[in-house]
Design a protein around this motif. Structure first.
Motif, PDB file in Angstrom:
ATOM      1  N   PHE A 291       0.877  -1.169   0.000  1.00 53.45           N
ATOM      2  CA  PHE A 291       0.000   0.000   0.000  1.00 53.45           C
ATOM      3  C   PHE A 291       0.911   1.216   0.000  1.00 53.45           C
ATOM      4  O   PHE A 291       1.698   1.405   0.936  1.00 53.45           O
ATOM      5  N   TRP A 292       0.821   2.054  -1.027  1.00 54.75           N
ATOM      6  CA  TRP A 292       1.778   3.135  -1.239  1.00 54.75           C
ATOM      7  C   TRP A 292       1.095   4.360  -1.831  1.00 54.75           C
ATOM      8  O   TRP A 292      -0.090   4.314  -2.180  1.00 54.75           O
ATOM      9  N   ALA A 293       1.870   5.440  -1.963  1.00 55.88           N
ATOM     10  CA  ALA A 293       1.422   6.653  -2.658  1.00 55.88           C
ATOM     11  C   ALA A 293       2.632   7.281  -3.346  1.00 55.88           C
ATOM     12  O   ALA A 293       3.763   7.180  -2.858  1.00 55.88           O
ATOM     13  N   ALA A 294       2.373   7.948  -4.457  1.00 56.04           N
ATOM     14  CA  ALA A 294       3.451   8.541  -5.256  1.00 56.04           C
ATOM     15  C   ALA A 294       4.210   9.626  -4.501  1.00 56.04           C
ATOM     16  O   ALA A 294       5.410   9.807  -4.708  1.00 56.04           O
TER      17      ALA A 294
ATOM     18  N   HIS B 106      -7.287  -1.035   7.223  1.00 66.71           N
ATOM     19  CA  HIS B 106      -6.770  -0.205   8.314  1.00 66.71           C
ATOM     20  C   HIS B 106      -5.355   0.292   8.059  1.00 66.71           C
ATOM     21  O   HIS B 106      -4.514   0.277   8.963  1.00 66.71           O
ATOM     22  N   VAL B 107      -5.104   0.717   6.832  1.00 65.74           N
ATOM     23  CA  VAL B 107      -3.799   1.269   6.489  1.00 65.74           C
ATOM     24  C   VAL B 107      -3.782   2.725   6.951  1.00 65.74           C
ATOM     25  O   VAL B 107      -4.461   3.572   6.388  1.00 65.74           O
ATOM     26  N   MET B 108      -3.022   2.994   7.999  1.00 67.27           N
ATOM     27  CA  MET B 108      -2.950   4.328   8.587  1.00 67.27           C
ATOM     28  C   MET B 108      -1.620   5.011   8.308  1.00 67.27           C
ATOM     29  O   MET B 108      -1.462   6.193   8.568  1.00 67.27           O
ATOM     30  N   ALA B 109      -0.639   4.241   7.846  1.00 65.67           N
ATOM     31  CA  ALA B 109       0.680   4.775   7.507  1.00 65.67           C
ATOM     32  C   ALA B 109       1.150   4.061   6.248  1.00 65.67           C
ATOM     33  O   ALA B 109       0.773   2.915   6.008  1.00 65.67           O
TER      34      ALA B 109
ATOM     35  N   ILE C  26       1.212  -5.796   3.379  1.00 67.29           N
ATOM     36  CA  ILE C  26       0.370  -6.819   3.998  1.00 67.29           C
ATOM     37  C   ILE C  26       0.527  -8.120   3.221  1.00 67.29           C
ATOM     38  O   ILE C  26       0.396  -8.150   1.998  1.00 67.29           O
ATOM     39  N   PHE C  27       0.821  -9.175   3.966  1.00 66.09           N
ATOM     40  CA  PHE C  27       0.928 -10.514   3.392  1.00 66.09           C
ATOM     41  C   PHE C  27      -0.438 -11.188   3.499  1.00 66.09           C
ATOM     42  O   PHE C  27      -1.028 -11.216   4.582  1.00 66.09           O
ATOM     43  N   PHE C  28      -0.912 -11.731   2.396  1.00 65.02           N
ATOM     44  CA  PHE C  28      -2.181 -12.458   2.361  1.00 65.02           C
ATOM     45  C   PHE C  28      -1.905 -13.925   2.073  1.00 65.02           C
ATOM     46  O   PHE C  28      -1.067 -14.257   1.228  1.00 65.02           O
TER      47      PHE C  28
ATOM     48  N   ILE D 272       3.558  -5.126   7.762  1.00 66.05           N
ATOM     49  CA  ILE D 272       4.774  -4.397   8.111  1.00 66.05           C
ATOM     50  C   ILE D 272       4.551  -2.954   7.674  1.00 66.05           C
ATOM     51  O   ILE D 272       4.200  -2.705   6.518  1.00 66.05           O
ATOM     52  N   GLU D 273       4.744  -2.029   8.597  1.00 70.02           N
ATOM     53  CA  GLU D 273       4.599  -0.610   8.270  1.00 70.02           C
ATOM     54  C   GLU D 273       5.976   0.028   8.188  1.00 70.02           C
ATOM     55  O   GLU D 273       6.844  -0.259   9.010  1.00 70.02           O
TER      56      GLU D 273
END
Length: 116
Positions: free
Chosen positions: A30-33, A74-77, A82-84, A93-94
């Motif tokens: 989960f990321w952002a540019a 619940h991605v807050m940072a 996330i491993f599925f 891992i954040e």
């Protein structure tokens, strides 16, 4: 980002099929540019995608484009990885993480997957 990158780009349209219904373990970044630590993780995620090609999935989900999925998990940072396994989020891992620890975790999931 490499033109021949083997990671998946996730959206609300393909998340269920690619992650929740996957027969193999999936690592979702989960990321952002605009996120500096995300840019640090990008080459590591690309290397993991190449390393596990054909055995597991490595995917990226842009939280700015897919905020509902980020909220659901619940991605807050960011970055949050996330491993599925079998459609369930089994570990997260954040922040920036070393490639070796991510590789070890993915190998453990693959071992568990083959034993199941």
């Amino acid at each position: 980002m490499a033109d021949d990158a083997t990671y998946l780009t996730l959206t609300a349209d393909n998340f269920e099929a690619e992650v929740l219904q996957s027969d193999v373990p999936v690592l979702v970044d989960f990321w952002a540019a605009w996120c500096g630590p995300c840019r640090i993780m990008n080459p590591i995620v690309e290397e993991l995608a190449d390393t596990f090609a054909g055995r597991a999935k490595v995917a990226k989900l842009n939280v700015d484009d897919e905020d509902a999925l980020a909220l659901k998990y619940h991605v807050m940072a960011i970055p949050t990885l996330i491993f599925f396994q079998h459609g369930e989020a089994v570990e997260r891992i954040e922040g920036v993480a070393p490639k070796d620890s991510l590789t070890e975790r993915m190998e453990a999931l693959l071992t568990a997957n083959s034993a199941a």
